[in-house]
Design a protein around this motif. Structure first.
Motif, PDB file in Angstrom:
ATOM      1  N   VAL A 136       4.493  -4.224  -5.250  1.00 10.48           N
ATOM      2  CA  VAL A 136       4.859  -3.018  -4.509  1.00 10.48           C
ATOM      3  C   VAL A 136       4.063  -1.871  -5.125  1.00 10.48           C
ATOM      4  N   VAL A 137       3.195  -1.273  -4.324  1.00 11.99           N
ATOM      5  CA  VAL A 137       2.340  -0.207  -4.839  1.00 11.99           C
ATOM      6  C   VAL A 137       2.858   1.142  -4.340  1.00 11.99           C
ATOM      7  N   VAL A 138       3.094   2.051  -5.257  1.00  9.97           N
ATOM      8  CA  VAL A 138       3.571   3.382  -4.896  1.00  9.97           C
ATOM      9  C   VAL A 138       2.475   4.386  -5.240  1.00  9.97           C
ATOM     10  N   ILE A 139       2.039   5.151  -4.250  1.00 11.95           N
ATOM     11  CA  ILE A 139       1.020   6.171  -4.485  1.00 11.95           C
ATOM     12  C   ILE A 139       1.685   7.533  -4.341  1.00 11.95           C
ATOM     13  N   LEU A 140       1.638   8.342  -5.380  1.00 12.41           N
ATOM     14  CA  LEU A 140       2.223   9.672  -5.313  1.00 12.41           C
ATOM     15  C   LEU A 140       1.092  10.682  -5.218  1.00 12.41           C
ATOM     16  N   SER A 141       0.886  11.226  -4.018  1.00 13.86           N
ATOM     17  CA  SER A 141      -0.229  12.148  -3.834  1.00 13.86           C
ATOM     18  C   SER A 141      -0.041  12.950  -2.553  1.00 13.86           C
ATOM     19  N   ASP A 142      -0.621  14.146  -2.529  1.00 12.56           N
ATOM     20  CA  ASP A 142      -0.541  14.945  -1.314  1.00 12.56           C
ATOM     21  C   ASP A 142      -1.687  14.639  -0.356  1.00 12.56           C
ATOM     22  N   GLY A 143      -2.559  13.750  -0.754  1.00 11.93           N
ATOM     23  CA  GLY A 143      -3.613  13.309   0.143  1.00 11.93           C
ATOM     24  C   GLY A 143      -4.705  14.334   0.382  1.00 11.93           C
ATOM     25  N   TRP A 144      -4.755  15.357  -0.439  1.00 11.78           N
ATOM     26  CA  TRP A 144      -5.834  16.329  -0.286  1.00 11.78           C
ATOM     27  C   TRP A 144      -7.047  15.826  -1.022  1.00 11.78           C
ATOM     28  N   GLU A 145      -7.947  15.279  -0.237  1.00  8.62           N
ATOM     29  CA  GLU A 145      -9.066  14.547  -0.814  1.00  8.62           C
ATOM     30  C   GLU A 145     -10.302  15.408  -0.830  1.00  8.62           C
ATOM     31  N   ARG A 146     -10.971  15.417  -1.975  1.00  9.13           N
ATOM     32  CA  ARG A 146     -12.208  16.155  -2.064  1.00  9.13           C
ATOM     33  C   ARG A 146     -13.394  15.304  -1.631  1.00  9.13           C
ATOM     34  N   ALA A 158      -9.983   5.213   3.317  1.00 12.42           N
ATOM     35  CA  ALA A 158      -9.565   4.205   4.285  1.00 12.42           C
ATOM     36  C   ALA A 158     -10.003   2.818   3.838  1.00 12.42           C
ATOM     37  N   ARG A 159     -11.240   2.720   3.384  1.00 13.99           N
ATOM     38  CA  ARG A 159     -11.752   1.410   2.994  1.00 13.99           C
ATOM     39  C   ARG A 159     -10.956   0.836   1.836  1.00 13.99           C
ATOM     40  N   GLU A 160     -10.685   1.685   0.847  1.00 18.83           N
ATOM     41  CA  GLU A 160      -9.987   1.179  -0.338  1.00 18.83           C
ATOM     42  C   GLU A 160      -8.520   0.908  -0.037  1.00 18.83           C
ATOM     43  N   MET A 161      -7.932   1.712   0.854  1.00 26.81           N
ATOM     44  CA  MET A 161      -6.548   1.439   1.246  1.00 26.81           C
ATOM     45  C   MET A 161      -6.467   0.098   1.966  1.00 26.81           C
ATOM     46  N   GLU A 162      -7.477  -0.187   2.765  1.00 27.36           N
ATOM     47  CA  GLU A 162      -7.478  -1.456   3.470  1.00 27.36           C
ATOM     48  C   GLU A 162      -7.531  -2.619   2.471  1.00 27.36           C
ATOM     49  N   ARG A 163      -8.400  -2.467   1.480  1.00 25.51           N
ATOM     50  CA  ARG A 163      -8.487  -3.512   0.452  1.00 25.51           C
ATOM     51  C   ARG A 163      -7.143  -3.686  -0.240  1.00 25.51           C
ATOM     52  N   LEU A 164      -6.549  -2.540  -0.579  1.00 18.60           N
ATOM     53  CA  LEU A 164      -5.284  -2.580  -1.297  1.00 18.60           C
ATOM     54  C   LEU A 164      -4.196  -3.218  -0.446  1.00 18.60           C
ATOM     55  N   SER A 165      -4.211  -2.892   0.853  1.00 17.91           N
ATOM     56  CA  SER A 165      -3.155  -3.417   1.724  1.00 17.91           C
ATOM     57  C   SER A 165      -3.275  -4.928   1.891  1.00 17.91           C
ATOM     58  N   ARG A 166      -4.480  -5.446   1.700  1.00 22.06           N
ATOM     59  CA  ARG A 166      -4.626  -6.898   1.779  1.00 22.06           C
ATOM     60  C   ARG A 166      -4.048  -7.586   0.552  1.00 22.06           C
ATOM     61  N   LEU A 167      -3.990  -6.850  -0.550  1.00 22.27           N
ATOM     62  CA  LEU A 167      -3.489  -7.447  -1.794  1.00 22.27           C
ATOM     63  C   LEU A 167      -1.989  -7.228  -1.966  1.00 22.27           C
ATOM     64  N   ALA A 168      -1.546  -6.006  -1.628  1.00 21.31           N
ATOM     65  CA  ALA A 168      -0.189  -5.616  -2.010  1.00 21.31           C
ATOM     66  C   ALA A 168       0.846  -6.153  -1.035  1.00 21.31           C
ATOM     67  N   HIS A 169       2.078  -6.247  -1.516  1.00 22.73           N
ATOM     68  CA  HIS A 169       3.197  -6.644  -0.677  1.00 22.73           C
ATOM     69  C   HIS A 169       3.610  -5.466   0.203  1.00 22.73           C
ATOM     70  N   ARG A 170       3.783  -4.311  -0.402  1.00 22.92           N
ATOM     71  CA  ARG A 170       4.092  -3.085   0.323  1.00 22.92           C
ATOM     72  C   ARG A 170       3.346  -1.930  -0.318  1.00 22.92           C
ATOM     73  N   ILE A 171       2.960  -0.964   0.495  1.00 21.42           N
ATOM     74  CA  ILE A 171       2.397   0.263  -0.052  1.00 21.42           C
ATOM     75  C   ILE A 171       3.287   1.424   0.374  1.00 21.42           C
ATOM     76  N   ILE A 172       3.762   2.176  -0.586  1.00 16.90           N
ATOM     77  CA  ILE A 172       4.616   3.320  -0.289  1.00 16.90           C
ATOM     78  C   ILE A 172       3.884   4.575  -0.727  1.00 16.90           C
ATOM     79  N   TRP A 173       3.715   5.479   0.200  1.00 15.92           N
ATOM     80  CA  TRP A 173       3.032   6.716  -0.140  1.00 15.92           C
ATOM     81  C   TRP A 173       4.081   7.809  -0.284  1.00 15.92           C
TER      82      TRP A 173
END
Lengths: 447, 302
Positions: free
Chosen positions: A317-327, A334-349
């Motif tokens: 279970v991956v928890v990402i704590l962020s406001d998503g303000w990306e520089r 998107a690409r890395e989230m896709e990779r992560l979603s293939r590995l993780a059971h759940r992703i909680i932002w």
């Protein structure tokens, strides 16, 4: 000891080993007397003729993790000087995995961060504890604290309130869903026969296994991986979230904590202290990029490359704590989230800005990541963090039914009718994938 | 053979680091000084050796080569989620035990628990086999991907790592007459327990330099031309520097050269790379990244 020769070793072995081990120990390496003794024995075996040989001998025996190499190098080079021989003495140009641990680098960042985070009030608990009520009154205090602080947004907290919040947070129970392992345990009604116990029993009945004993597969909690944004825009929340990470890291051996802004720093070790105050101090020292800009995509990539792909994120279970303000580039997020979603059971932002009335997932990074999240929750206050804990648990529908639950746990239409409320938590527009099930409640913005 | 004689045998076989490195090279395993020193110390101290590094840099090969050099059996224990003592150390042979009970009963004898749980009913799993190796030189025990096993199993390994002995409740403690050379590998999916690390020598294996890789590849794929080996080593090194998810290891480089060799390719060009990219990059995304950067870039000579 700048010049090193075979004779010196033989003459000065015990003091040399002692002094060198002590220096490494002072620089932060976990050197035990037993290791020093091994080192002395190793030196007699290899009879180091060159500095290189001495280097590799010492490193082989005294270093026990790749992250210690830089510290070791700095101490070694300090004592013996850098080699300017024929062959380049560059034992390791590793993929810059770890934080800079050179002796002076560490202390420099320690000072800098220490100050800045004292400013932010992270240390105030110490002072607070001093004039605090005695232990016995804690339950009373807990209740009133929760009343007072429960729904107060983290960015509006006074330093002394923050201190109380820390105590509150340790009462949060963070439990991930379970998975079945291959290991088996005794069970009265398990599906497999426990041959060893059955046979022992059958000794008494002349070889007839009258009573069958059973085993079943053990269940274990999934790994919990927390990635916390500590960039400038997250600063008001980061101090509270760091405490949240501490609770998470302390929740069991199966939890990992990272912070990121411009780079990714693993805090699991720093946070695994029994004393949460010290854990947070150590964590603040370990991460040198407090309050700088955010590069979520790069941080996620670093996590996937170094840890996730190797197996840390698998089924977790991956928890990402962020406001998503990306520089950086949202595409990379998107690409890395896709990779992560293939590995993780759940992703909680966890995004504290979800709580704002005007929230729309338009910040570049957030918008890009959304498709791959299983739940988006605000977590801006203590009450909201309890929702995060529920989302982490995720194995049964939560009270307010706002975020998707894996379809094997609950049919999708059970909560599809739930009306998402802007301001607390928001359900995902997607949520497909083998580990996720099909859950699409519709996505709410605040228009 | 006494323990002293065994130690003497080992001392004769690997008197110093250089000799060990040469003997490893003789079985086509090339080491740098760091790894050679660690392996030497692991043999002679003796102490278990923990190897870490990216996938495909030759961690497992290190143990295999050590066994070849010592001319002793390699006992390999592949760890996985949920592995326990019954799969790693020993298990009782239940069918035989049941038969023995029946047999004893039909001939009117009584069979005690001590007899039933004796050595003849024991199934020896890798760890026990390594401990019971009769010598004269120690067996090499490879505990592969220890990070895949769980904490409980790590704790269980501690006795073996420290004392070269294991305890079987029914039989007592079994101590190795010739303690095995123990090599552990880890992919760092999780941190190993400090207690395990404390008992081990530690070595991180980096990717080899292109020159070293050429040498390795030419030793592994016999008869391949130097030109091709150099081109592949350079291309692989460029892939590692690029933005791929899974940088190719030495194993992939060897596979690639073998594939090219089989196809009769003598020099690498963009077209042959295109045909054989699947033997070196195993992710669609990675292939895309490399193709987008231009296959010509990959094969250009400096």
């Amino acid at each position: 000891m700048s010049r090193f020769g075979v004779e010196t070793i033989y003459l000065d072995l015990p003091p040399f080993v002692g002094a060198f081990s002590r220096r490494l120990h002072d620089a932060g390496l976990p050197i035990t007397p037993a290791r020093s003794a091994d080192f002395a024995r190793a030196l007699t075996l290899v009879e180091p003729i060159t500095r290189r040989r001495l280097y590799w001998t010492a490193r082989g025996v005294l270093v026990s993790d790749h992250s210690q190499v830089k510290t070791f190098d700095s101490v070694f080079f300090e004592v013996f000087g850098r080699q300017v021989d024929d062959e380049p003495f560059d034992p390791e140009d590793e993929t810059a995995d770890r934080r800079p641990q050179t002796a002076d680098g560490a202390s420099r960042s320690a000072e800098g961060v220490g100050e800045s985070y004292a400013d932010r009030g992270l240390r105030t608990t110490d002072q607070h504890d001093g004039d605090d009520s005695p232990e016995t009154e804690v339950p009373l205090l807990l209740a009133s604290d929760e009343e007072l602080l429960g729904s107060k947004s983290f960015d509006a907290l006074e330093p002394q309130e923050l201190a109380r919040l820390y105590r509150l947070m340790s009462s949060l129970e963070l439990a991930t869903p379970v998975r079945r392992t291959r290991r088996q345990v005794k069970s009265r009604h398990g599906s497999r026969i426990d041959m060893r116990r059955t046979l022992r029993g059958s000794l008494r009945s002349g070889g007839d296994p009258v009573h069958l004993r059973h085993r079943k597969r053990r269940v274990a909690r999934r790994r919990l991986v927390m990635l916390c944004d500590i960039s400038g825009s997250m600063e008001p929340y980061a101090r509270a979230y760091l405490q949240f990470l501490t609770s998470a890291a302390g929740s069991g051996p199966n939890a990992e904590a990272f912070v990121f802004a411009t780079r990714l720093t693993r805090l699991t070790r720093a946070l695994s202290s029994r004393n949460p105050e010290r854990a947070i101090q150590r964590a603040a020292q370990a991460a040198p990029d407090w309050s700088s800009g955010t590069r979520i995509g790069d941080a996620l990539k670093a996590f996937n490359d170094r840890h996730g792909r190797r197996g840390m994120a698998r089924g977790a279970v991956v928890v990402i704590l962020s406001d998503g303000w990306e520089r950086g580039e949202p595409k990379l997020v998107a690409r890395e989230m896709e990779r992560l979603s293939r590995l993780a059971h759940r992703i909680i932002w966890v995004n504290p800005r979800v709580a704002a009335d005007t929230f729309a997932p338009k910040a570049g990074g957030m918008a890009a990541a959304l498709e791959y999240c299983d739940a988006l929750v605000s977590g801006h206050s203590f009450a909201a963090l309890q929702e995060v804990a529920e989302a982490i648990k995720g194995d049964r529908p939560v009270a307010c039914g706002l975020w998707p639950v894996a379809s094997d746990a609950e049919p999708a239409d059970n909560w599809a009718s739930a009306t998402p409320v802007p301001g607390s938590s928001v359900a995902m527009p997607s949520g497909h994938g083998p580990a996720r099930g099909n859950t699409t409640p519709g996505w709410v913005t605040d228009e | 053979v006494s323990a002293d004689e065994a130690a003497g045998e080992l001392r004769r076989l690997v008197p110093d680091v250089e000799t060990l490195a040469q003997r490893l090279a003789a079985v086509d395993y090339l080491v740098d000084e760091g790894l050679a020193t660690s392996m030497f110390l692991s043999l002679r101290l003796p102490q278990p050796l923990l190897l870490e590094g990216e996938a495909g840099v030759g961690k497992t090969e290190a143990a295999k080569s050590l066994a070849l050099v010592l001319d002793t059996p390699l006992v390999r224990l592949q760890c996985y989620d949920g592995i326990d003592a019954a799969e790693a150390l020993y298990e009782w042979n239940y069918p035989r035990q049941l038969l023995a009970i029946r047999l004893a009963e039909s001939s009117g004898q009584s069979l005690g628990e001590e007899e039933l749980f004796g050595p003849e009913y024991l199934i020896r799993r890798p760890l026990l086999r390594a401990l019971e190796h009769p010598g004269p030189r120690p067996a090499v025990l490879l505990v592969d991907e220890i990070d895949r096993a769980d904490d409980d199993f790590e704790a269980f390994l501690l006795e073996l790592l420290a004392e070269a002995s294991v305890t079987i409740p029914e039989l007592g403690t079994i101590r190795a007459t010739h303690p095995p050379v123990i090599v552990l590998t880890s992919n760092r999916t999780r941190d190993l327990h400090d207690a395990v690390k404390r008992r081990c020598l530690y070595q991180w294996i980096p990717y080899p330099t292109p020159e070293r890789e050429v040498e390795i590849v030419r030793r592994r794929v016999k008869g391949v031309s130097e030109t091709l080996a150099v081109q592949v080593a350079n291309a692989v090194s460029r892939m590692r520097d690029s933005d791929v998810q899974k940088p190719p290891g030495i194993a992939e480089a060897i596979d690639w050269v073998a594939a090219l060799d089989l196809l009769g390719v003598e020099a690498l060009d963009a077209q042959t790379v295109d045909r054989t990219l699947g033997s070196v990059l195993k992710y669609e995304e990675d292939q895309e990244v490399i193709r987008a950067a231009g296959l010509d870039q990959l094969v250009r000579s400096e």
